[in-house]
Design an enzyme around this catalytic site. Structure first.
Site, short mmCIF file in Angstrom:
data_model
loop_
_atom_site.label_atom_id
_atom_site.label_comp_id
_atom_site.label_asym_id
_atom_site.label_seq_id
_atom_site.Cartn_x
_atom_site.Cartn_y
_atom_site.Cartn_z
N ASP A 1 51.08 34.77 41.68
CA ASP A 1 50.20 34.44 42.80
C ASP A 1 49.33 35.66 43.04
OD1 ASP A 1 48.94 33.92 45.19
OD2 ASP A 1 50.76 33.40 46.29
N ASN B 1 40.15 36.01 35.76
CA ASN B 1 39.51 34.70 35.85
C ASN B 1 39.99 33.86 37.02
OD1 ASN B 1 38.05 32.25 34.58
ND2 ASN B 1 40.19 31.58 34.75
N TYR C 1 31.59 30.71 48.83
CA TYR C 1 31.82 30.94 47.40
C TYR C 1 30.85 31.98 46.86
CZ TYR C 1 32.32 29.95 42.42
OH TYR C 1 32.54 30.06 41.06
#
Length: 251
Positions: free
Chosen positions: A53, A80, A145
């Site tokens: 995590d 990523n 984002y």
């Protein structure tokens, strides 16, 4: 190609989408590859799968240690792991802002921090961060984002400057809209999925979404020892969206 022969790579978010495509390509080109993911079960051999995590520093350090032990060292890190968000600056509550930053930005910080001691021991060390065209182009309904990916872009440049004299190259890829499971879920949730897909495709000069394999190819290019003079670079993989200004099609 076998430019990664003998190298060891770690890919976060490597069980699906761009991460899995990158992990599989690096393995095909000779690397031993470990993936870190919240659910690493989809990652098949020869990939080494570890649960992690990225919002939990202890989880990251434990997974990186296990991955590096299994690989016998580390040469390449692909940061990523990331999540998306929709809305204008008015639409996302504070807790969502904190959560997306925690994954998309601090997740890279935690993973890189845990990997740096191992990368310093490599003669071919490279880090590739998955950024986004949202860092350099204003996209509607992507305020949160875009803010996180802008931070990733700046972080990439700062990391490149900090570690170039240690022999560690740091670059990022800036994909356009990629045909991934996350984008698929966004399309499914749209009132008219076919019209939404057509709009996303039309936004890119090539007239189609980017494939995960195409982003993986860019990641491999930046991570390869053949790109040893490339650092502090953002490589757009966006079908020309950032750089091209086409005239409207005549009707």
């Amino acid at each position: 190609m076998s430019d990664f022969e003998g190298l060891r790579a770690l890919v976060t978010g490597g069980a699906s989408g761009i991460g899995r495509a990158a992990a599989e390509l690096l393995a095909e080109r000779g690397a031993r590859v470990a993936v870190l993911d919240l659910d690493p079960s989809p990652a098949d051999k020869p990939l080494l799968a570890h649960r992690a995590d990225v919002t939990d520093d202890a989880s990251v350090r434990e997974a990186v240690a296990a991955a590096v032990a299994g690989l016998g060292g580390l040469d390449v890190l692909v940061n990523n792991a990331g999540i998306g968000a929709q809305g204008t600056v008015e639409d996302n509550p504070d807790d969502e802002w904190h959560r997306v930053y925690d994954v998309n930005v601090l997740g890279m910080v935690r993973t890189t921090r845990a990997c740096l001691p191992h990368l310093r021991a490599s003669a071919q060390a490279a880090i590739v961060n998955t950024c986004s065209i949202a860092a350099t182009a204003g996209l509607p309904q992507r305020a949160l984002y875009s803010a996180t990916k802008g931070a990733v872009y700046s972080l990439t440049l700062a990391m490149a400057a900090d570690h170039v004299r240690e022999g560690i190259r740091v670059n990022c890829v800036n994909p356009g809209t990629v045909d991934t499971p996350w984008v698929g879920r966004l399309l499914d949730a749209a009132p008219d999925p076919a019209a939404e897909r057509a709009a996303l495709e039309a936004r890119q000069p090539t007239g189609r979404l980017v494939s995960a394999a195409e982003v993986a190819g860019a990641i491999a290019y930046l991570a390869s020892p053949l790109s040893g003079a490339t650092t502090g670079t953002a490589l757009a993989v966006d079908g020309g969206m950032q750089g091209l200004r086409l005239r409207p099609v005549a009707r």
